[in-house]
Design an enzyme around this catalytic site. Structure first.
Site, PDB file in Angstrom:
ATOM      1  N   HIS A  31       0.779  -1.230   0.065  1.00 26.61           N
ATOM      2  CA  HIS A  31      -0.015   0.078   0.054  1.00 26.61           C
ATOM      3  C   HIS A  31       0.840   1.318   0.120  1.00 26.61           C
ATOM      4  O   HIS A  31       1.630   1.399   0.773  1.00 26.61           O
ATOM      5  CB  HIS A  31      -0.875   0.015   1.295  1.00 26.61           C
ATOM      6  CG  HIS A  31      -2.040  -0.928   1.126  1.00 26.61           C
ATOM      7  ND1 HIS A  31      -2.936  -0.743   1.917  1.00 26.61           N
ATOM      8  CD2 HIS A  31      -2.337  -1.987   0.273  1.00 26.61           C
ATOM      9  CE1 HIS A  31      -4.151  -1.773   1.605  1.00 26.61           C
ATOM     10  NE2 HIS A  31      -3.632  -2.391   0.587  1.00 26.61           N
ATOM     11  N   TYR A  75      -9.558   5.358   7.237  1.00 25.72           N
ATOM     12  CA  TYR A  75      -9.859   5.768   8.691  1.00 25.72           C
ATOM     13  C   TYR A  75     -10.722   6.943   8.481  1.00 25.72           C
ATOM     14  O   TYR A  75     -10.738   7.779   7.889  1.00 25.72           O
ATOM     15  CB  TYR A  75      -8.538   6.310   9.273  1.00 25.72           C
ATOM     16  CG  TYR A  75      -7.645   5.107   9.410  1.00 25.72           C
ATOM     17  CD1 TYR A  75      -7.303   4.374  10.745  1.00 25.72           C
ATOM     18  CD2 TYR A  75      -6.559   4.851   8.298  1.00 25.72           C
ATOM     19  CE1 TYR A  75      -6.351   3.576  10.984  1.00 25.72           C
ATOM     20  CE2 TYR A  75      -5.545   4.052   8.540  1.00 25.72           C
ATOM     21  CZ  TYR A  75      -5.598   3.167  10.001  1.00 25.72           C
ATOM     22  OH  TYR A  75      -4.470   2.115  10.166  1.00 25.72           O
ATOM     23  N   PRO A  92      -4.874   0.147  18.456  1.00 30.35           N
ATOM     24  CA  PRO A  92      -4.684  -0.294  17.274  1.00 30.35           C
ATOM     25  C   PRO A  92      -4.963   0.652  15.846  1.00 30.35           C
ATOM     26  O   PRO A  92      -4.362   0.499  14.905  1.00 30.35           O
ATOM     27  CB  PRO A  92      -5.703  -1.519  16.971  1.00 30.35           C
ATOM     28  CG  PRO A  92      -6.696  -1.261  17.653  1.00 30.35           C
ATOM     29  CD  PRO A  92      -6.148  -0.421  19.046  1.00 30.35           C
ATOM     30  N   LYS A 133       0.632  -0.096  14.803  1.00 25.90           N
ATOM     31  CA  LYS A 133       1.901  -0.019  15.506  1.00 25.90           C
ATOM     32  C   LYS A 133       2.102  -1.174  16.422  1.00 25.90           C
ATOM     33  O   LYS A 133       3.203  -1.511  16.444  1.00 25.90           O
ATOM     34  CB  LYS A 133       2.145   1.278  16.257  1.00 25.90           C
ATOM     35  CG  LYS A 133       2.055   2.481  15.587  1.00 25.90           C
ATOM     36  CD  LYS A 133       3.295   2.491  14.780  1.00 25.90           C
ATOM     37  CE  LYS A 133       3.332   3.684  13.541  1.00 25.90           C
ATOM     38  NZ  LYS A 133       3.752   3.357  12.166  1.00 25.90           N
ATOM     39  N   TYR A 186       3.068   7.141  10.136  1.00 26.37           N
ATOM     40  CA  TYR A 186       2.516   5.600   9.753  1.00 26.37           C
ATOM     41  C   TYR A 186       3.628   4.725   9.086  1.00 26.37           C
ATOM     42  O   TYR A 186       3.159   3.601   9.415  1.00 26.37           O
ATOM     43  CB  TYR A 186       1.298   6.145   8.805  1.00 26.37           C
ATOM     44  CG  TYR A 186       0.351   4.898   8.550  1.00 26.37           C
ATOM     45  CD1 TYR A 186      -0.940   5.064   9.457  1.00 26.37           C
ATOM     46  CD2 TYR A 186       0.476   4.183   7.400  1.00 26.37           C
ATOM     47  CE1 TYR A 186      -1.744   3.787   9.348  1.00 26.37           C
ATOM     48  CE2 TYR A 186      -0.401   3.087   7.337  1.00 26.37           C
ATOM     49  CZ  TYR A 186      -1.524   2.973   8.491  1.00 26.37           C
ATOM     50  OH  TYR A 186      -2.683   2.162   8.128  1.00 26.37           O
TER      51      TYR A 186
END
Length: 415
Positions: free
Chosen positions: A74, A203, A295, A299, A387
């Protein structure tokens, strides 16, 4: 029954198995002890987003062939504010870095297969696991299996046995310092054999609460919605959950969402947790034994892998170069990265979730923050850098400041 090894590893999750595999590659003998059954360990549904650094560690361990064949690279991640999508270009904002979607269950399966194919010392269903003489140069581990008592003598012990394992509990209370934040909600998750609604994770911050659209493969999807901790699974039939996901993800994502029966459904509480130090005598903690993150920032597994990379490096230096410097610096180096990951996960959770005490002002602050991220490439770069995983050079510099920012007594605190 008596055994001897160089490194006794408690826990056969991905952290313990990856550490064992890396040390094996360097010619260091290990013995892995796990309290649960192999079937239980392999069936645990956990994270599925791997940072580039985690993938590189799996490459070094020689267990990444299937990952590269079946994993989903991704280069970006989607965010949504009340249903309106915008994209964070991870690849473009971080100089070419990306993440790979590959389930933790698959990582664990690959590692177990590698251990079994080489006849490694890997024991499942060990009872009464206990750690002894950790502050001496002769530590040992005891356990029973099928009624037979075992003693495992070793040079060092690696505690990779999770939050509820015996390793952290073996550190005296006047040595260990604990920091914790428990969130007033959980994630209700559904796993279904349906294609994902997007090629990238979504998200979503919605006025009804957080939602996440994720995947495990091109044909298996993982979705979550934020719910109060008082919710019960039986109150969430599949149809209700799919309807709620469609509302929170917004019309664009919902139009691409395929519904199907749940393979697995569960509610997971969220918490932030750190234990300091990550070393006590000959015991070294790694992964969930030392820290837990919500979550939201993906991480957990990656932080455990980062610990393992540092600990493997330190143990290899000790056994091959006869230097203890890296072992002495392990806790400070690991905690520097841990606290930065905790910070990002806490911030990202605060940004995307509805809190019970949230008033109109707090909601407007969330909207303003997300709007700024949407409009600012610099703000997006901050999200992207965290991220995909912070550079090792940055966390190494932070480690030079010591274990953590000093805090006042008492020695055992909850924040």
């Amino acid at each position: 029954m008596q055994h001897r090894t160089q490194v006794a590893i408690i826990g056969a999750g991905p952290a313990g198995l990856l550490l064992s595999q890396l040390l094996h590659k360097a010619g260091i003998d290990c013995f892995v002890v796990e309290r649960k059954s192999q079937a239980y360990v392999e069936s645990r549904i956990r994270a599925g987003v791997l940072e580039q650094g985690t993938v590189e560690l799996l490459d070094r361990a020689g267990v990444s062939e299937r990952l590269h064949r079946e994993g989903l690279p991704h280069h970006g991640v989607q965010m949504a504010l009340d249903g309106e999508l915008f994209r964070i270009d991870l690849h473009g904002l971080t100089g070419g870095k990306s993440v790979t979607v590959y389930g933790q269950t698959e990582v664990t399966h690959d590692l177990i297969l590698a251990h079994q194919s080489r006849g490694a010392n890997l024991v499942f269903e060990a009872d009464e696991v206990a750690l002894h003489d950790l502050t001496t140069d002769r530590p040992h581990v005891t356990f029973t299996r099928e009624g037979v008592a075992h003693r495992l003598d070793c040079d060092y012990v690696a505690g990779c046995d999770g939050y509820h394992g015996p390793s952290r509990a073996s550190i005296p209370a006047d040595v260990l310092r604990v920091f914790e934040r428990v969130y007033p909600f959980g994630w209700l998750g559904i796993l279904a054999d349906v294609p994902p609604c997007d090629d990238e994770l979504i998200y979503s911050n919605h006025h009804r609460g957080f939602a996440l659209a994720s995947m495990r493969s091109p044909t298996r999807s993982r979705y979550y919605v934020q719910v109060p901790l008082t919710e019960r699974l039986e109150d969430w039939p599949d149809e209700r959950l799919w309807d709620e996901l469609a509302l929170r993800l917004g019309p664009e994502a919902a139009s691409r969402m395929t519904r199907g029966p749940a393979i697995e459904k569960s509610i997971a509480p969220l918490r932030s947790f750190v234990a300091e130090p990550m070393r006590h005598g000959r015991l070294f903690l790694a992964g969930d034994a030392a820290h837990i993150v919500p979550p939201t920032g993906a991480k957990g597994l990656n932080l455990a892998a980062a610990d393992v990379g540092l600990l493997a490096e330190a143990l290899i230096s000790r056994f091959l170069d006869r230097s203890e410097a890296a072992l002495d610096g392990y806790s400070a180096r690991a905690l520097a990265r841990v606290w930065m990951a905790e910070r990002f996960s806490w911030w990202f959770t605060s940004l995307t979730h509805r809190f019970p005490e949230m008033d109109d002002f707090a909601r407007r602050m969330q909207v303003a923050e997300l709007s700024y991220i949407r409009a600012s490439r610099a703000a997006q770069a901050v999200v992207a850098e965290n991220y995909v995983g912070l550079p090792t050079a940055l966390t190494t510099r932070l480690a030079g400041r010591g274990e953590a920012t000093p805090l006042p007594a008492p020695p055992r605190a909850v924040a």
